[in-house]
Write a protein that holds these residues in place. Structure first.
Motif, PDB file in Angstrom:
ATOM      1  N   THR A  93      12.746   6.252 -19.492  1.00 52.18           N
ATOM      2  CA  THR A  93      11.722   7.283 -19.037  1.00 52.18           C
ATOM      3  C   THR A  93      12.166   8.790 -19.762  1.00 52.18           C
ATOM      4  O   THR A  93      11.367   9.608 -20.102  1.00 52.18           O
ATOM      5  N   SER A  95      13.582   9.252 -22.547  1.00 48.14           N
ATOM      6  CA  SER A  95      13.001   9.271 -24.002  1.00 48.14           C
ATOM      7  C   SER A  95      11.688   9.434 -24.027  1.00 48.14           C
ATOM      8  O   SER A  95      11.155   9.841 -25.041  1.00 48.14           O
ATOM      9  N   GLU A  96      10.959   8.889 -23.144  1.00 43.40           N
ATOM     10  CA  GLU A  96       9.449   9.118 -23.073  1.00 43.40           C
ATOM     11  C   GLU A  96       8.726  10.116 -22.649  1.00 43.40           C
ATOM     12  O   GLU A  96       7.480  10.604 -23.170  1.00 43.40           O
ATOM     13  N   ARG A  97       9.435  10.958 -21.806  1.00 46.40           N
ATOM     14  CA  ARG A  97       8.805  12.166 -21.466  1.00 46.40           C
ATOM     15  C   ARG A  97       9.758  13.057 -20.727  1.00 46.40           C
ATOM     16  O   ARG A  97      11.214  12.770 -20.533  1.00 46.40           O
TER      17      ARG A  97
END
Length: 166
Positions: A93, A95-97
């Motif tokens: 998570t 790295s995603e947001r």
């Protein structure tokens, strides 16, 4: 121009220390003098022109050494540029947001007028200390979710602010 920067950290198993070292390496490459120290071993922040403090997240709270550091040095920290980071999610998570700071860190940011905060993925691998760590590992939820490209990019932004007279 900033002469000397402290990168301090609170960690249990060394994952956050490695992130702090990566941040310090980028700042050094930018020509800054940097000390990287465990938060619990810093007697004073007075020798430093700027501070970066990081803490591992445990059950929604910053590592106790990071919390104690900002309490102990609070007044002095308000007098110099300050950046905060957290490490913790044991999944992709971070790295995603953008993950907002946990409530205690958000209060610290406001109280100390921190320039920025970022949450990086954490790392929990076999051999980690602690009963909870063992439970997490036995449940198959461990691993290394640190994104060193993102860590270095954030550190470059910190270096740029310092270069421009933060």
């Amino acid at each position: 121009m900033t002469d000397k920067v402290l990168v301090a950290y609170g960690t249990t198993n060394g994952s956050t220390a490695r992130i702090a070292e990566a941040v310090a390496d980028v700042l050094r490459k930018d020509g800054l003098a940097v000390d990287t120290l465990p938060a619990r071993s810093v007697p004073s922040v007075s020798p430093y022109d700027a501070v970066v403090i990081g803490g591992g997240l445990y059950a929604g709270r910053w590592h106790k050494d990071a919390r104690r550091f900002v309490r102990r040095h609070g007044r002095a920290l308000t007098e110099r540029p300050l950046w905060l980071f957290s490490s913790g999610p044991l999944d992709a998570t971070a790295s995603e947001r953008d993950i907002p700071p946990v409530p205690g860190v958000r209060k610290t940011m406001a109280r100390l007028d921190a320039r920025d905060h970022v949450t990086f993925g954490g790392c929990l691998e076999e051999g980690a200390k602690g009963w909870v760590a063992g439970m997490i590992l036995r449940s198959g939820k461990g691993g290394d979710f640190r994104d060193f490209t993102a860590i270095e990019a954030w550190a470059e932004r910190v270096a740029a602010e310092l270069r421009n007279g933060a």
